[in-house]
Design a protein around this motif. Structure first.
Motif, short mmCIF file in Angstrom:
data_model
loop_
_atom_site.label_atom_id
_atom_site.label_comp_id
_atom_site.label_asym_id
_atom_site.label_seq_id
_atom_site.Cartn_x
_atom_site.Cartn_y
_atom_site.Cartn_z
N LEU A 1 -8.55 4.83 -1.01
CA LEU A 1 -7.11 4.67 -0.83
C LEU A 1 -6.54 6.06 -0.64
O LEU A 1 -6.43 6.83 -1.60
CB LEU A 1 -6.47 3.97 -2.03
CG LEU A 1 -4.95 3.77 -1.89
CD1 LEU A 1 -4.65 2.69 -0.86
CD2 LEU A 1 -4.33 3.40 -3.22
N LEU B 1 0.81 -1.22 0.00
CA LEU B 1 0.00 0.00 0.00
C LEU B 1 0.84 1.27 0.00
O LEU B 1 0.30 2.37 -0.13
CB LEU B 1 -0.92 0.01 1.23
CG LEU B 1 -1.99 -1.07 1.31
CD1 LEU B 1 -2.74 -0.97 2.63
CD2 LEU B 1 -2.96 -0.94 0.15
N TYR C 1 -5.67 1.95 2.92
CA TYR C 1 -6.97 1.59 2.34
C TYR C 1 -7.99 1.67 3.46
O TYR C 1 -7.95 0.89 4.41
CB TYR C 1 -6.93 0.19 1.74
CG TYR C 1 -8.09 -0.09 0.82
CD1 TYR C 1 -7.93 0.00 -0.56
CD2 TYR C 1 -9.35 -0.42 1.31
CE1 TYR C 1 -8.99 -0.24 -1.43
CE2 TYR C 1 -10.41 -0.65 0.47
CZ TYR C 1 -10.23 -0.56 -0.90
OH TYR C 1 -11.29 -0.78 -1.75
N VAL D 1 -9.62 8.20 -4.12
CA VAL D 1 -8.19 7.91 -4.16
C VAL D 1 -7.44 9.22 -4.33
O VAL D 1 -7.74 10.02 -5.22
CB VAL D 1 -7.84 6.91 -5.29
CG1 VAL D 1 -8.33 7.41 -6.64
CG2 VAL D 1 -6.33 6.66 -5.33
#
Length: 329
Positions: free
Chosen positions: A284, A223, A275, A304
């Motif tokens: 995200l 991530l 996330y 995002v």
């Protein structure tokens, strides 16, 4: 004039106030129980401080325990008071996580010191293995993660509407693609640190003891750097450190109602990096700032954070319009 401070002070829920103080109360009770069980088997004085694994500080057992209990009590009261004063500020869940990590780390260190002195005739002979430090760090991290989970997300600010985004003028029959990579240095550092600590602990104390740290590092790193792509298939997110076929999430065009862009506040809206899940959507979020906001056909929202989000949203809207036209919608 007198009611405003009282209202501000009581705006924080008592549940979170007690949640911040609770781990210190648990450690105080555990320390008291442990001392009651081993008091007759401790040397006088006992080894209370170590340098390089060797004892270099000594105190009486009652004095050592009393001092530790006083520190824990002050920290517990201070943590609860701080959370109460901060009300429903976005950082309150992280203050609770910090209190859990602090209480667990200090509690582990104190209990470890008492147990190391049990049945020792000469306190100068007490040793503290270096790997105990890594274990203490792991305990603190796990407790902090549990505290953050129990604290829940910060209250959501009023939702801001996504900025109106025009469609890209693409001639019929032509396609275009858009791609950017977003990275989070703090998550990179955390992932590397967890993996490093896990490897050291695995070598010194066994791989079962290191499983938590290794798993945490393996979960953080994918991530930490993510490639965001918009194309004729929709929106996709792929870990930059893994093969391109591995995807964290893919949203096809038929699931997209509309896309826009706006500034996203990761802590105020999602309670942290990574996330994230929240009521009404997910996202995200690796930093605060510009982000793509996708409204899905089920009414939920996906966010995002990435640079040049307006262009990505415009391209998504163009492809969504084309998809609807093909379906006769």
């Amino acid at each position: 004039m007198k009611s405003a401070p009282r209202a501000a002070f009581s705006s924080a829920g008592p549940r979170r106030t007690w949640m911040a103080a609770f781990p210190f109360l648990v450690v105080i009770m555990a320390l008291g129980g442990l001392y009651a069980g081993v008091a007759g088997r401790l040397p006088d004085p006992l080894a209370g401080h170590f340098d390089g694994g060797r004892a270099n500080g000594f105190s009486s057992a009652p004095g050592f325990v009393a001092g530790c209990l006083a520190v824990l009590l002050v920290l517990g009261v201070g943590s609860g008071l701080l959370v109460r004063l901060r009300g429903h500020a976005p950082e309150v869940p992280w203050l609770i996580a910090a209190s859990w990590a602090t209480a667990a780390g200090i509690g582990y260190s104190i209990c470890r010191t008492l147990l190391a002195n049990v049945d020792v005739a000469d306190a100068a002979a007490v040793r503290e293995p270096q790997w105990q430090t890594a274990v203490g760090l792991g305990v603190a991290l796990l407790a902090g993660a549990l505290g953050r989970l129990l604290a829940g997300a910060a209250p959501l600010p009023p939702r801001r509407a996504a900025a109106a985004t025009p469609r890209l003028d693409l001639p019929d029959g032509t396609t275009a693609g858009w791609s950017r990579t977003i990275s989070s240095p703090p998550l990179v550092v955390l992932g590397v640190a967890l993996l490093g600590a896990g490897l050291v602990l695995g070598v010194l104390a066994g791989w079962l003891s290191a499983a938590g740290l290794l798993f945490g590092g393996a979960a953080c790193l994918p991530l930490a750097s993510v490639r965001v792509t918009v194309d004729r298939h929709g929106l996709s997110l792929s870990p930059a450190m893994l093969p391109c076929r591995v995807r964290l999430r893919r949203i096809p065009l038929e699931r997209i109602a509309e896309a826009g862009s706006r500034r996203v506040a990761c802590f105020a809206e999602f309670g942290g990096w990574g996330y994230r899940l929240r009521a009404g959507g997910s996202g995200l979020v690796l930093r605060s700032g510009e982000g793509i906001v996708v409204r899905l056909t089920n009414g939920k929202e996906f966010v995002v954070t990435v640079d040049d989000a307006a262009t990505a949203a415009a391209l998504l809207n163009t492809y969504t319009d084309r998809a609807r036209a093909r379906q006769g919608g």
